[in-house]
Design an enzyme around this catalytic site. Structure first.
Site, PDB file in Angstrom:
ATOM      1  N   VAL A 404       0.831  -1.200   0.000  1.00 13.25           N
ATOM      2  CA  VAL A 404       0.000   0.000   0.000  1.00 13.25           C
ATOM      3  C   VAL A 404       0.865   1.250   0.000  1.00 13.25           C
ATOM      4  CG1 VAL A 404      -1.756   1.282   1.248  1.00 13.25           C
ATOM      5  CG2 VAL A 404      -1.875  -1.204   1.152  1.00 13.25           C
ATOM      6  N   ALA A 405       1.846   1.316   0.890  1.00 10.52           N
ATOM      7  CA  ALA A 405       2.656   2.515   1.003  1.00 10.52           C
ATOM      8  C   ALA A 405       4.002   2.161   1.602  1.00 10.52           C
ATOM      9  CB  ALA A 405       1.948   3.563   1.868  1.00 10.52           C
ATOM     10  N   MET A 406       4.997   3.036   1.363  1.00 11.72           N
ATOM     11  CA  MET A 406       6.349   2.833   1.883  1.00 11.72           C
ATOM     12  C   MET A 406       6.911   4.167   2.331  1.00 11.72           C
ATOM     13  SD  MET A 406       8.705   0.753   2.672  1.00 11.72           S
ATOM     14  CE  MET A 406      10.284   1.171   3.395  1.00 11.72           C
ATOM     15  N   GLU A 407       7.501   4.168   3.529  1.00 16.16           N
ATOM     16  CA  GLU A 407       7.899   5.391   4.212  1.00 16.16           C
ATOM     17  C   GLU A 407       9.257   5.934   3.798  1.00 16.16           C
ATOM     18  OE1 GLU A 407       9.259   1.943   6.952  1.00 16.16           O
ATOM     19  OE2 GLU A 407       7.601   2.369   5.589  1.00 16.16           O
ATOM     20  N   ASN A 408       9.624   5.855   2.540  1.00 16.24           N
ATOM     21  CA  ASN A 408      10.923   6.359   2.115  1.00 16.24           C
ATOM     22  C   ASN A 408      11.081   7.816   2.548  1.00 16.24           C
ATOM     23  OD1 ASN A 408      11.581   3.900   0.652  1.00 16.24           O
ATOM     24  ND2 ASN A 408      10.039   4.569  -0.819  1.00 16.24           N
ATOM     25  N   HIS A 431       0.247   7.191   8.710  1.00 12.77           N
ATOM     26  CA  HIS A 431       1.141   6.116   9.166  1.00 12.77           C
ATOM     27  C   HIS A 431       2.560   6.341   8.633  1.00 12.77           C
ATOM     28  CE1 HIS A 431       2.018   1.987  10.582  1.00 12.77           C
ATOM     29  NE2 HIS A 431       2.830   1.944   9.538  1.00 12.77           N
ATOM     30  N   GLU A 432       2.671   6.714   7.363  1.00 13.12           N
ATOM     31  CA  GLU A 432       4.008   6.949   6.794  1.00 13.12           C
ATOM     32  C   GLU A 432       4.647   8.207   7.390  1.00 13.12           C
ATOM     33  OE1 GLU A 432       4.898   4.348   5.305  1.00 13.12           O
ATOM     34  OE2 GLU A 432       2.831   3.652   5.209  1.00 13.12           O
ATOM     35  N   HIS A 435       6.292   7.243  10.526  1.00 15.16           N
ATOM     36  CA  HIS A 435       7.573   6.571  10.330  1.00 15.16           C
ATOM     37  C   HIS A 435       8.737   7.557  10.239  1.00 15.16           C
ATOM     38  CE1 HIS A 435       6.995   2.310  10.124  1.00 15.16           C
ATOM     39  NE2 HIS A 435       6.036   2.375   9.210  1.00 15.16           N
ATOM     40  N   GLU A 454       7.136  -0.690  13.342  1.00 18.55           N
ATOM     41  CA  GLU A 454       5.716  -0.717  12.977  1.00 18.55           C
ATOM     42  C   GLU A 454       4.780  -0.508  14.165  1.00 18.55           C
ATOM     43  OE1 GLU A 454       4.949  -0.337  10.115  1.00 18.55           O
ATOM     44  OE2 GLU A 454       6.624  -1.102   8.934  1.00 18.55           O
TER      45      GLU A 454
END
Length: 795
Positions: A404-408, A431-432, A435, A454
């Site tokens: 769904v998503a990635m916290e780069n 949420h990201e 992070h 997480e």
């Protein structure tokens, strides 16, 4: 630290040495094994990684990337004899070189070759330069296979000097042969065609050009290989030096190439990387462990008209050269180095935020997020201190994005299909954002404690939503996530080891396998429990601010968090809250099963109670369908209320035929107008109840959706029952619209118990990227119908 003595033996001996008749002393205990999740664990603690430079050339037509990696290191303690990095069979190492790091030299300048390259010459026979030879493999006693570097007199920066290196997984030479010089090509075999040369760093002083090094690539696990590079004998401890690695890489776990027809706009090719958790070793050789952090820079050449973005704090574009330059000024682990390139345009949505998307998606993205991200960032800062990364941009990726998503850092990756749902978009972006403090600034040192990222990020996300949307909204979101956790527990069993917060990784087990709801929700419950021990969430916010400030830009283990907690609240330490019967911290970390305590969700009753009432009306016998249908208008509900209602119906499936028929009559047309997160749940209910009148909607949904988060659950449910022929028919009609990795996963689902399926597409695909309960990113099909829906949350 020395390994403990075996049971019944003492670590030291008192008195005089034994006489001749004394039994022989036991052999010394073996040294402690390195963590099993990375090959580079054998040497990552022997070096300090100061910085990494990447020179990358994107070649969409070949679905390939040519790269040059420059690692700036210094050895610690004794003189290191070899450097071990993580790599992957999808990545082909062409050469390795060494040079001392001159004092005061600026970042590497990469010179990109122009025009078609000449073929590589065959390597000469004999040694190239006086380097420390690789020792025989201690596990086999065999001598290593050697690469074929260029001669010492030829600078590594010349376009075509190195000869071919052994391919990934090259085997060692037989044990009875001495270490050989460079291999001699057989005159009977034609030379293999040389790959296009990657870019090289340019060194103004030719005398500072790197010296070639001997290296080998060995099998490690099914998710990677180890790259061992011998180091010069003259290298001294603490002496800064550079390792230059020239390589090419194609489709792999980290790199996803999309043809134009697989994008939303269908105009230009697209590529993105996904490094979590141990995928970036197929992007560039690295210490692929969250315990190692460093700053990085990158120079990227791309075809005209392709916009390139990276997870960096600074970026520039040299339009005349078609070159992008990036710099990340804060240390990050390898998995947070991310790249995306394609037909992307942008718009500012706040004073420090920008949204990137394909042109056809940009207006929707602006309307959904304009002004919102700044409010969420400000709420997070009020809780946990300043946002340290400068910008917070978001890029929406085509539906083939595997999670769904990635916290780069500085650039959150998020799947474009989530734009359909306001509630899910809010939760995923927040949420990201969380992070940025928990995961990016302070990182779990091992993947065995992923909950430190997480669980804390989920807790922070819910504190932010409570501040911005109220406690009822947060409780509603928590309720349906905890429902999913218990559903997953029922599926796996309460004694399953993956339900531990501190999971023991066995050697060769992919750390991505730990990506499940326990990491998020059981981790959240433990963090919530700690906050309740303080008596006030504001006090706990103060502790988390201090924790971030203390460990910022480092990697930690659970004991660091818990020790800091008890030291911050000495009164709790005096009360021994860490050993409270039944709620011991050690039990939280190492017991299998559900959380030891769950949060009070009574503040969400105004939103949760109507869902429970409606569910009871539809599942109480005898059914009064008129009363159930007239009790509430679900079109006025929040999306999370509808999701919670459908999830509970899904849990109760198969339902009595009368119930599913009346449910369809009452709600099916209303649900058709709702977002994909809601429609997928209704269609799973249709499939699990064999409700044929609505099957045409399943077909339409699969013809439109290309995202694995929506296609995999339906194919799993179709194949679990008696509908495999229907699934096969839909797959044959839609397979060319799917990303090759997703196509391969669905084929695996469809072929369970059957002969392999023929396919009209013969493109070779790399190992798939999982999103299942035990495989977050290649995929096995087992049990994914429930598990995918439950654990495909933000990374």
């Amino acid at each position: 630290m020395a390994a403990p003595a075996p049971p019944g033996l003492c670590c030291c001996r008192k008195g005089p040495p034994p006489g001749p008749e004394a039994p022989p002393a036991p052999p010394p205990p073996p040294p402690p094994e390195p963590p099993p999740d990375v090959a580079s664990a054998s040497s990552s603690q022997l070096f300090r990684l100061r910085h990494l430079h990447l020179g990358l050339e994107l070649r969409p037509a070949a679905r390939a990337l040519a790269g040059c990696l420059v690692l700036e290191l210094c050895g610690l303690r004794a003189r290191p004899r070899a450097l071990v990095l993580d790599t992957h069979p999808a990545l082909r190492v062409l050469s390795a070189g060494y040079r001392r790091a001159p004092a005061g030299e600026g970042p590497c300048a990469f010179a990109f070759p122009a025009g078609p390259p000449p073929p590589d010459p065959l390597p000469p026979c004999g040694p190239a330069c006086a380097l420390t030879p690789l020792l025989p493999d201690p596990s086999t006693g065999s001598s290593p296979s050697l690469s074929a570097p260029s001669t010492a007199s030829t600078p590594l920066s010349a376009p075509a000097t190195p000869g071919p290196a052994p391919g990934p997984g090259a085997r060692a030479q037989p044990a009875d042969l001495p270490p050989s010089p460079l291999p001699c090509p057989s005159p009977d075999l034609p030379p293999a065609p040389a790959p296009p040369p990657p870019p090289f760093p340019s060194f103004p002083d030719p005398s500072a050009a790197p010296c070639p090094l001997v290296f080998r690539v060995d099998p490690f696990t099914d998710y990677g290989s180890s790259l061992t590079i011998s180091l010069p004998a003259a290298l001294q401890p603490h002496q800064p030096f550079q390792i230059i690695i020239r390589y090419t890489t194609a489709d792999g776990p980290a790199i996803w190439w999309l043809d134009p027809e697989l994008t939303c706009g269908k105009a230009k090719p697209f590529v993105f990387t996904q490094g979590h958790s141990v995928c970036n070793r197929s992007f560039f050789p690295c210490f692929d462990t969250p315990a190692v952090k460093c700053t990085y820079s990158a120079t990227v050449k791309a075809p005209a008209g392709i916009q390139v973005l990276m997870s960096a704090t600074q970026s520039t574009y040299l339009e005349q050269e078609g070159i992008y330059q990036f710099y990340m000024e804060y240390p990050v682990p390898a998995y947070l180095v991310a790249l995306v390139a394609g037909d992307l345009v942008s718009a500012d949505i706040g004073r420090r935020s920008r949204v990137w998307a394909e042109p056809c998606l940009l207006p929707t993205a602006i309307s959904k997020l304009s002004g919102m991200v700044e409010s969420w960032l400000s709420a997070a800062e009020s809780l946990y201190g300043p946002y340290i990364w400068g910008r917070y941009d978001i890029v929406f990726l085509p539906p083939s994005f595997p999670i769904v998503a990635m916290e780069n850092p500085c650039l959150t990756f998020i799947i474009s299909s989530i734009l359909e749902s306001d509630d899910f978009l809010i939760i995923d972006v927040i949420h990201e954002i969380a992070h940025s403090w928990f995961g990016n600034a302070v990182t779990n040192a091992t993947w065995e404690e992923m909950w430190l990222s997480e669980g804390l990020a989920t807790y922070a996300q819910r504190r932010i939503t409570t501040e911005t949307y109220g406690a009822a909204f947060t409780c509603l979101e928590t309720a349906f996530r905890l429902d999913a956790l218990h559903r997953q527990m029922k599926l796996l069993g309460e004694d399953n080891p993956v339900s531990k917060l501190q999971v023991k990784l066995e050697p060769g087990v992919n750390p991505s396998n730990l990506m499940n709801l326990f990491t998020y929700e059981k981790g959240y419950c433990f963090v919530y429990y700690l906050s309740q021990l303080c008596g006030d969430s504001k006090h706990f916010d103060s502790f988390l601010r201090a924790y971030i400030e203390k460990y910022k830009f480092t990697s930690v283990v659970a004991q660091d968090l818990l020790d800091s907690f008890l030291n911050f609240f000495p009164e709790l330490k005096e009360q021994s809250v860490d050993n409270k019967a039944g709620l011991e911290f050690e039990r939280w970390l190492n017991a299998t099963g559900p959380p030891l305590a769950e949060p009070d969700l009574s503040q969400g009753s105004s939103l949760i109670r109507p869902v429970e009432t409606l569910f009871k009306l539809w599942t109480t016998e005898p059914l009064d369908a008129v009363a159930a249908a007239s009790s509430v208008d679900i079109t006025n509900w929040r999306p999370f209320q509808t999701v919670l209602f459908l999830d509970r119906l899904l849990d109760g499936s198969p339902l009595p035929p009368e119930v599913i028929k009346k449910l369809s009559e009452c709600y099916s047309s209303q649900l058709d107008a709702m977002n994909a997160e809601i429609r997928i749940r209704w269609l799973q209910i249709v499939v699990r109840n064999d409700y044929y009148p609505d099957f045409y909607k399943v077909r339409l949904f699969l013809e439109y959706q290309m995202s694995r988060m929506y296609t995999i659950p339906l194919y799993e449910d179709l194949c679990t029952g008696t509908l495999k022929s229907f699934a096969l028919e839909v797959f044959y009609q839609t397979q060319n619209q799917l990303h090759p990795n997703l196509r391969k996963t669905i084929q695996q689902i469809l072929t369970q118990g059957l002969n392999p399926l023929p396919t009209t597409d013969t493109t070779a695909v790399a190992t798939d990227t999982p999103t299942l309960v035990l495989e977050d990113k290649p995929s096995e099909a087992a049990n994914s119908a429930i598990s995918l829906r439950d654990c495909n949350v933000s990374a």
